[in-house]
Design a protein around this motif. Structure first.
Motif, PDB file in Angstrom:
ATOM      1  N   TRP A 181       0.860  -1.188   0.000  1.00 28.14           N
ATOM      2  CA  TRP A 181       0.000   0.000   0.000  1.00 28.14           C
ATOM      3  C   TRP A 181       0.896   1.237   0.000  1.00 28.14           C
ATOM      4  N   SER A 182       0.468   2.268  -0.711  1.00 28.82           N
ATOM      5  CA  SER A 182       1.230   3.519  -0.723  1.00 28.82           C
ATOM      6  C   SER A 182       0.281   4.698  -0.830  1.00 28.82           C
ATOM      7  N   ASP A 183       0.775   5.879  -0.447  1.00 27.48           N
ATOM      8  CA  ASP A 183      -0.054   7.086  -0.575  1.00 27.48           C
ATOM      9  C   ASP A 183       0.167   7.698  -1.949  1.00 27.48           C
ATOM     10  N   GLN A 184      -0.470   8.846  -2.191  1.00 22.26           N
ATOM     11  CA  GLN A 184      -0.419   9.432  -3.519  1.00 22.26           C
ATOM     12  C   GLN A 184       0.948  10.019  -3.863  1.00 22.26           C
ATOM     13  N   ASN A 185       1.847  10.086  -2.875  1.00 20.83           N
ATOM     14  CA  ASN A 185       3.214  10.523  -3.125  1.00 20.83           C
ATOM     15  C   ASN A 185       4.171   9.348  -3.317  1.00 20.83           C
ATOM     16  N   GLY A 186       3.611   8.121  -3.282  1.00 18.01           N
ATOM     17  CA  GLY A 186       4.425   6.946  -3.480  1.00 18.01           C
ATOM     18  C   GLY A 186       5.067   6.398  -2.221  1.00 18.01           C
ATOM     19  N   LYS A 187       4.755   6.983  -1.079  1.00 21.43           N
ATOM     20  CA  LYS A 187       5.330   6.509   0.183  1.00 21.43           C
ATOM     21  C   LYS A 187       4.634   5.236   0.624  1.00 21.43           C
ATOM     22  N   GLN A 188       5.436   4.202   0.928  1.00 25.70           N
ATOM     23  CA  GLN A 188       4.865   2.931   1.370  1.00 25.70           C
ATOM     24  C   GLN A 188       4.289   3.064   2.771  1.00 25.70           C
ATOM     25  N   LEU A 189       3.100   2.481   2.980  1.00 24.55           N
ATOM     26  CA  LEU A 189       2.378   2.610   4.234  1.00 24.55           C
ATOM     27  C   LEU A 189       2.330   1.265   4.966  1.00 24.55           C
ATOM     28  N   ASN A 190       2.151   1.339   6.261  1.00 27.01           N
ATOM     29  CA  ASN A 190       2.034   0.122   7.069  1.00 27.01           C
ATOM     30  C   ASN A 190       0.699  -0.558   6.792  1.00 27.01           C
ATOM     31  N   SER A 191       0.764  -1.863   6.632  1.00 22.63           N
ATOM     32  CA  SER A 191      -0.445  -2.641   6.375  1.00 22.63           C
ATOM     33  C   SER A 191      -0.221  -4.067   6.868  1.00 22.63           C
ATOM     34  N   SER A 192      -1.300  -4.823   6.942  1.00 25.69           N
ATOM     35  CA  SER A 192      -1.215  -6.232   7.334  1.00 25.69           C
ATOM     36  C   SER A 192      -1.950  -7.069   6.298  1.00 25.69           C
ATOM     37  N   THR A 193      -1.369  -8.202   5.934  1.00 28.43           N
ATOM     38  CA  THR A 193      -1.939  -9.050   4.888  1.00 28.43           C
ATOM     39  C   THR A 193      -1.944 -10.506   5.340  1.00 28.43           C
ATOM     40  N   GLN A 194      -3.034 -11.188   5.022  1.00 28.29           N
ATOM     41  CA  GLN A 194      -3.094 -12.620   5.295  1.00 28.29           C
ATOM     42  C   GLN A 194      -3.518 -13.359   4.035  1.00 28.29           C
ATOM     43  N   PHE A 195      -3.068 -14.611   3.927  1.00 27.56           N
ATOM     44  CA  PHE A 195      -3.370 -15.447   2.771  1.00 27.56           C
ATOM     45  C   PHE A 195      -4.148 -16.670   3.237  1.00 27.56           C
ATOM     46  N   ASN A 196      -5.328 -16.849   2.678  1.00 31.13           N
ATOM     47  CA  ASN A 196      -6.178 -17.979   3.026  1.00 31.13           C
ATOM     48  C   ASN A 196      -6.159 -18.989   1.882  1.00 31.13           C
ATOM     49  N   ASN A 197      -5.815 -20.231   2.202  1.00 31.70           N
ATOM     50  CA  ASN A 197      -5.721 -21.262   1.174  1.00 31.70           C
ATOM     51  C   ASN A 197      -7.074 -21.514   0.515  1.00 31.70           C
ATOM     52  N   VAL A 198      -7.071 -21.490  -0.810  1.00 34.44           N
ATOM     53  CA  VAL A 198      -8.265 -21.812  -1.593  1.00 34.44           C
ATOM     54  C   VAL A 198      -8.139 -23.234  -2.131  1.00 34.44           C
ATOM     55  N   SER A 199      -6.996 -23.520  -2.722  1.00 32.31           N
ATOM     56  CA  SER A 199      -6.654 -24.860  -3.197  1.00 32.31           C
ATOM     57  C   SER A 199      -5.141 -24.910  -3.300  1.00 32.31           C
ATOM     58  N   GLU A 200      -4.605 -26.016  -3.754  1.00 31.29           N
ATOM     59  CA  GLU A 200      -3.157 -26.148  -3.798  1.00 31.29           C
ATOM     60  C   GLU A 200      -2.535 -25.065  -4.685  1.00 31.29           C
ATOM     61  N   GLY A 201      -1.674 -24.247  -4.076  1.00 34.81           N
ATOM     62  CA  GLY A 201      -0.983 -23.198  -4.821  1.00 34.81           C
ATOM     63  C   GLY A 201      -1.798 -21.952  -5.072  1.00 34.81           C
ATOM     64  N   ILE A 202      -3.043 -21.889  -4.584  1.00 31.95           N
ATOM     65  CA  ILE A 202      -3.906 -20.728  -4.812  1.00 31.95           C
ATOM     66  C   ILE A 202      -4.414 -20.215  -3.470  1.00 31.95           C
ATOM     67  N   VAL A 203      -4.335 -18.895  -3.281  1.00 34.24           N
ATOM     68  CA  VAL A 203      -4.746 -18.302  -2.013  1.00 34.24           C
ATOM     69  C   VAL A 203      -5.703 -17.145  -2.244  1.00 34.24           C
ATOM     70  N   GLN A 204      -6.476 -16.839  -1.213  1.00 34.13           N
ATOM     71  CA  GLN A 204      -7.248 -15.597  -1.150  1.00 34.13           C
ATOM     72  C   GLN A 204      -6.386 -14.568  -0.431  1.00 34.13           C
ATOM     73  N   VAL A 205      -6.372 -13.354  -0.952  1.00 30.38           N
ATOM     74  CA  VAL A 205      -5.578 -12.277  -0.362  1.00 30.38           C
ATOM     75  C   VAL A 205      -6.500 -11.325   0.393  1.00 30.38           C
ATOM     76  N   VAL A 206      -6.200 -11.078   1.652  1.00 28.83           N
ATOM     77  CA  VAL A 206      -6.946 -10.107   2.460  1.00 28.83           C
ATOM     78  C   VAL A 206      -5.916  -9.166   3.072  1.00 28.83           C
TER      79      VAL A 206
END
Length: 270
Positions: A181-206
């Motif tokens: 995630w970044s702001d409109q000036n391109g500065k990277q922002l703090n965020s949290s991400t988790q990956f939920n398994n959908v099937s082998e090798g495929i995940v849901q991104v939250v």
């Protein structure tokens, strides 16, 4: 000293060679002027697993006119026996088609007269990745192009306003992509991400971007793997401004920075 007869003889020999050279040159110029081109604007497409993909190929004659008659279009895949698809005598010729592409490969028959030799590959599979060769023979044109198809798994994220900021949810991605995630000036922002398994090798991104956020400022969510990059721009109020994919223009998978990228699909929302 050479006699007059010898001089005349050798002069005639030289003249014959000069005339022959001029004739060959003129024929070469005439032949090249009558030839068209076979080309693609997308030599390194990225197919999305389970969805259709178009391998783009077009041919152009310099003389113009109707190109629907006497057109031969042959699609092959490196390392694979048989054909992917063949079009000849105004009809599909599938007797030599590899069984892997049965009922999955198709041209645009109504567009062939206009120079469209593109191939549609239905429900793309991981095993479909590889180099495809399109050969076109038609009045006034002959040539071929190679297209390196890569296959990945990707999806457009849905971004919504949450209690603490913004939340991006993408239903399917291959392995664990990088999310930034970044702001409109391109500065990277703090965020949290988790990956939920959908099937082998495929995940849901939250992924969650925590506030405080400015309602009128634009924030960008980037989800990427070595082949594909999703870019979504949204305001602090959750108003989506744009969302599009970029694909690597290299024949090989690039590092996650994806230096050298070209548009694959674009959605613009104002």
């Amino acid at each position: 000293m050479a006699s007059i007869g010898q001089i005349i003889f050798w002069s005639m020999i030289v003249l014959i060679f000069v005339c022959a050279g001029l004739i060959i040159l003129l024929l070469a110029i005439a032949f090249s002027a009558s030839q068209g081109t076979v080309k693609t604007s997308a030599p390194f497409p990225v197919g999305n697993l389970g969805q259709d993909v178009v391998l783009e190929c077009r041919f152009l004659t310099k003389t113009g006119g109707d190109r629907s008659s006497d057109v031969l279009i042959t699609w092959e895949k490196d390392g694979l026996s048989g054909l992917v698809y063949q079009y000849k005598n105004n009809a599909a010729q599938l007797q030599d088609q590899n069984s892997l592409f049965q009922n999955r490969a198709q041209l645009f028959p109504d567009a062939i007269a206009g120079g469209n030799a593109s191939l549609v590959l239905r429900s793309v599979r991981m095993a479909d990745a590889g180099v495809y060769r399109s050969s076109v023979s038609a009045p006034g044109v002959w040539g071929r192009v190679d297209i390196d198809l890569r296959v990945s798994v990707y999806s457009v994220p849905t971004i919504s306003k949450s209690d603490n900021g913004l939340k991006a949810e993408a239903p399917r991605w291959q392995s664990n992509p990088t999310v930034i995630w970044s702001d409109q000036n391109g500065k990277q922002l703090n965020s949290s991400t988790q990956f939920n398994n959908v099937s082998e090798g495929i995940v849901q991104v939250v992924s969650n971007l925590t506030g405080p956020l400015t309602s009128t400022e634009t924030y960008t969510c980037v989800i990427q793997n070595p082949l594909i990059k999703s870019v979504s721009a949204v305001t602090g109020d959750g108003d989506l401004r744009s969302s599009y994919f970029l694909t690597s223009s290299s024949p090989k998978a690039l590092p996650l920075q994806l230096a050298g990228i070209t548009p694959l699909l674009l959605y613009m929302l104002e």
